[in-house]
Design an enzyme around this catalytic site. Structure first.
Site, mmCIF file in Angstrom:
data_model
loop_
_atom_site.group_PDB
_atom_site.id
_atom_site.type_symbol
_atom_site.label_atom_id
_atom_site.label_comp_id
_atom_site.label_asym_id
_atom_site.label_seq_id
_atom_site.Cartn_x
_atom_site.Cartn_y
_atom_site.Cartn_z
ATOM 1 N N CYS A 1 0.817 -1.222 0.000
ATOM 2 C CA CYS A 1 0.000 0.000 0.000
ATOM 3 C C CYS A 1 0.848 1.269 0.000
ATOM 4 O O CYS A 1 0.367 2.340 -0.375
ATOM 5 C CB CYS A 1 -0.954 -0.001 1.186
ATOM 6 S SG CYS A 1 -2.113 -1.376 1.144
ATOM 7 N N HIS B 1 -3.221 7.440 1.859
ATOM 8 C CA HIS B 1 -3.586 6.122 1.325
ATOM 9 C C HIS B 1 -4.988 5.793 1.838
ATOM 10 O O HIS B 1 -5.293 5.980 3.018
ATOM 11 C CB HIS B 1 -2.578 5.071 1.794
ATOM 12 C CG HIS B 1 -3.064 3.672 1.584
ATOM 13 N ND1 HIS B 1 -3.531 3.246 0.371
ATOM 14 C CD2 HIS B 1 -3.176 2.610 2.424
ATOM 15 C CE1 HIS B 1 -3.902 1.985 0.471
ATOM 16 N NE2 HIS B 1 -3.702 1.578 1.707
ATOM 17 N N ASN C 1 -9.950 -0.044 -0.797
ATOM 18 C CA ASN C 1 -8.500 0.069 -0.680
ATOM 19 C C ASN C 1 -7.879 -0.484 -1.961
ATOM 20 O O ASN C 1 -7.912 -1.694 -2.190
ATOM 21 C CB ASN C 1 -8.023 -0.714 0.552
ATOM 22 C CG ASN C 1 -6.523 -0.624 0.775
ATOM 23 O OD1 ASN C 1 -5.779 -0.183 -0.106
ATOM 24 N ND2 ASN C 1 -6.070 -1.054 1.940
HETATM 25 N N1 ACO Z 1 -18.645 -8.428 8.141
HETATM 26 C C1 ACO Z 1 -19.152 -8.711 9.341
HETATM 27 N N2 ACO Z 1 -18.405 -9.101 10.380
HETATM 28 C C2 ACO Z 1 -17.072 -9.182 10.186
HETATM 29 C C3 ACO Z 1 -16.479 -8.897 8.951
HETATM 30 C C4 ACO Z 1 -17.311 -8.506 7.905
HETATM 31 N N3 ACO Z 1 -16.848 -8.201 6.683
HETATM 32 N N4 ACO Z 1 -15.145 -9.063 9.080
HETATM 33 C C5 ACO Z 1 -14.904 -9.437 10.332
HETATM 34 N N5 ACO Z 1 -16.071 -9.523 11.022
HETATM 35 C C6 ACO Z 1 -16.296 -9.899 12.387
HETATM 36 C C7 ACO Z 1 -15.154 -10.694 12.982
HETATM 37 O O1 ACO Z 1 -15.271 -12.066 12.642
HETATM 38 C C8 ACO Z 1 -15.348 -10.445 14.448
HETATM 39 O O2 ACO Z 1 -16.377 -11.268 14.926
HETATM 40 P P1 ACO Z 1 -16.258 -11.972 16.383
HETATM 41 O O3 ACO Z 1 -16.184 -10.814 17.352
HETATM 42 O O4 ACO Z 1 -17.511 -12.761 16.450
HETATM 43 O O5 ACO Z 1 -15.005 -12.770 16.325
HETATM 44 C C9 ACO Z 1 -15.850 -9.003 14.501
HETATM 45 O O6 ACO Z 1 -16.349 -8.724 13.190
HETATM 46 C C10 ACO Z 1 -14.775 -8.006 14.870
HETATM 47 O O7 ACO Z 1 -13.641 -8.285 14.047
HETATM 48 P P2 ACO Z 1 -12.350 -7.409 14.098
HETATM 49 O O8 ACO Z 1 -11.388 -7.881 13.053
HETATM 50 O O9 ACO Z 1 -11.858 -7.318 15.488
HETATM 51 O O10 ACO Z 1 -13.010 -6.019 13.650
HETATM 52 P P3 ACO Z 1 -12.408 -4.589 13.683
HETATM 53 O O11 ACO Z 1 -13.266 -3.687 14.410
HETATM 54 O O12 ACO Z 1 -10.951 -4.609 14.016
HETATM 55 O O13 ACO Z 1 -12.541 -4.190 12.144
HETATM 56 C C11 ACO Z 1 -11.132 -4.059 10.202
HETATM 57 C C12 ACO Z 1 -11.904 -4.956 11.152
HETATM 58 C C13 ACO Z 1 -12.118 -3.190 9.457
HETATM 59 C C14 ACO Z 1 -10.376 -4.932 9.203
HETATM 60 C C15 ACO Z 1 -10.185 -3.192 11.021
HETATM 61 O O14 ACO Z 1 -9.429 -3.969 11.896
HETATM 62 C C16 ACO Z 1 -9.270 -2.412 10.152
HETATM 63 O O15 ACO Z 1 -9.689 -1.533 9.456
HETATM 64 N N6 ACO Z 1 -7.965 -2.694 10.205
HETATM 65 C C17 ACO Z 1 -7.019 -2.017 9.386
HETATM 66 C C18 ACO Z 1 -6.664 -2.924 8.313
HETATM 67 C C19 ACO Z 1 -6.560 -2.272 6.995
HETATM 68 O O16 ACO Z 1 -7.105 -1.248 6.698
HETATM 69 N N7 ACO Z 1 -5.832 -2.935 6.172
HETATM 70 C C20 ACO Z 1 -5.655 -2.531 4.850
HETATM 71 C C21 ACO Z 1 -4.314 -2.898 4.383
HETATM 72 S S1 ACO Z 1 -3.086 -2.099 5.291
HETATM 73 C C22 ACO Z 1 -3.240 -0.581 4.883
HETATM 74 O O17 ACO Z 1 -3.567 -0.306 3.769
HETATM 75 C C23 ACO Z 1 -3.045 0.347 5.962
#
Ligand code: ACO
Length: 325
Positions: A115, A252, A282
């Protein structure tokens, strides 16, 4: 005393025709529009058609950038293309863009920093231009992340999209102050100790397959804001500028929550933040030039504006660039 600056002559972008909405994704995996919008700000993303490759998206973005700059492809002597989804393991996708543009001189190569790729590519091209080994560069970010997603993994498949963006940079003389047009400073970082938080579980040397993107989303989130804001402060310090001087913050586009938190920590007003993650998802290395092209096309970014770019991605890699448009 004068210095050499890499000045932006123009920019352009290309998005594949097919739009994939959150509602369509919710019909395939256990997710919902509400969950995706609340956690990420993403509403839809574009997906490349069958037979449409990263080099095709990149070439269209490059052509748009050349047209916007009003320069001929034959005046380009350097192409730096950031991608983690190349057409093939080799040759570099940049060389295929070079061929598609009918360029047979100069040099074209790929940069792989996930990224952060576009910021790394800007820094690389800037060094070539300032060092005198090229005069006019195409800097491209292009991705087909849809090809490396596990479409059964709701934790990752809802986040990414395909697209490409490009800018044309030219070596011009400047005065060496922050009032100059062009790239004022770039700051790149990496720390490979974070590999398992965001990686692809395949490759030519390990599995002889392409593999799929794997991510510990919460872990990435935890590190993102600190890394991004740290390297931006380095850019401010090196250029004698501050958040107050920034006209446009073009981060980004990974996640609205990361962008909002970074802007807030830096005291950059929300109206100065260019946000396209809602419509593009993204797009990894393509996200910054896609956002730049959007804000140039709608008249927000104008000649003389101070533009701050930042990115963070797999590796981890991260970086910032400050440039006067
Ligand atoms: N729909 C519904 N539920 C979901 C989904 C989905 N698409 N994906 C995960 N869940 C569930 C999980 O299974 C979990 O359920 P559980 O509590 O029963 O186990 C719950 O939602 C919470 O999951 P988390 O992963 O803890 O959710 P979080 O609040 O952290 O959000 C996310 C997830 C959006 C990926 C967040 O962590 C994030 O934005 N991280 C940054 C990652 C990123 O942006 N990466 C891109 C590449 S790196 C970069 O470009 C910076």
């Amino acid at each position: 005393m004068t210095v050499v600056r890499s000045v932006v002559l123009g920019c352009g972008a290309y998005l594949p025709e097919r739009v994939l909405t959150n509602a369509e994704l919710a019909a395939k995996v256990d997710t919902s529009d509400e969950w995706i919008v609340q956690r990420t700000g993403i509403r839809e993303r574009h997906i490349a058609a069958e037979g449409e490759y990263t080099s095709h998206l990149a070439t269209k973005a490059a052509q748009a950038a050349l047209a916007n700059a009003g320069v001929d492809a034959q005046s380009i002597d350097l192409i730096v293309l950031a991608t983690s989804t190349p057409d093939h393991t080799f040759p570099a996708t940049a060389t295929q863009v070079q061929a598609a543009l009918g360029i047979h001189h100069g040099v074209a190569f790929d940069i792989q920093a996930v990224c952060s790729g576009f910021v790394f590519a800007v820094a690389t091209a800037d060094n070539f231009l300032r060092g005198g080994s090229a005069k006019r560069a195409l800097v491209i970010g292009a991705e087909t992340f849809s090809r490396i997603l596990d479409w059964n993994d709701r934790g990752t498949c809802v986040l990414f999209g395909d697209g490409a963006g490009a800018i044309v940079l030219e070596a011009q003389e400047g005065w060496g102050t922050s009032a100059d047009r062009g790239v004022l400073t770039t700051h790149l970082r990496s720390d490979g100790a974070h590999k398992h938080k965001l990686y692809v579980d395949g490759g030519p040397s390990t599995t002889q397959t392409t593999g799929h993107l794997r991510m510990e989303g919460r872990e990435v989130f935890k590190h993102a804001v600190g890394m991004i804001t740290g390297v931006i402060v380095d850019a401010f310090n090196a250029s004698g500028t501050s958040a107050d001087n920034v006209d446009w913050f073009v981060p980004h586009q990974a996640n609205k929550r990361i962008i909002d938190a970074s802007a807030q920590k830096l005291h950059i007003a929300p109206q100065k933040v260019v946000m396209t993650v809602d419509r593009h998802g993204n797009t990894s290395a393509a996200s910054i030039p896609l956002a730049l092209a959007t804000a140039v096309a709608d008249g927000r970014i104008q000649k003389g504006h101070l533009v701050l770019l930042e990115a963070m991605g797999g590796g981890f890699t991260w970086g910032a660039a400050l440039l006067r448009w």
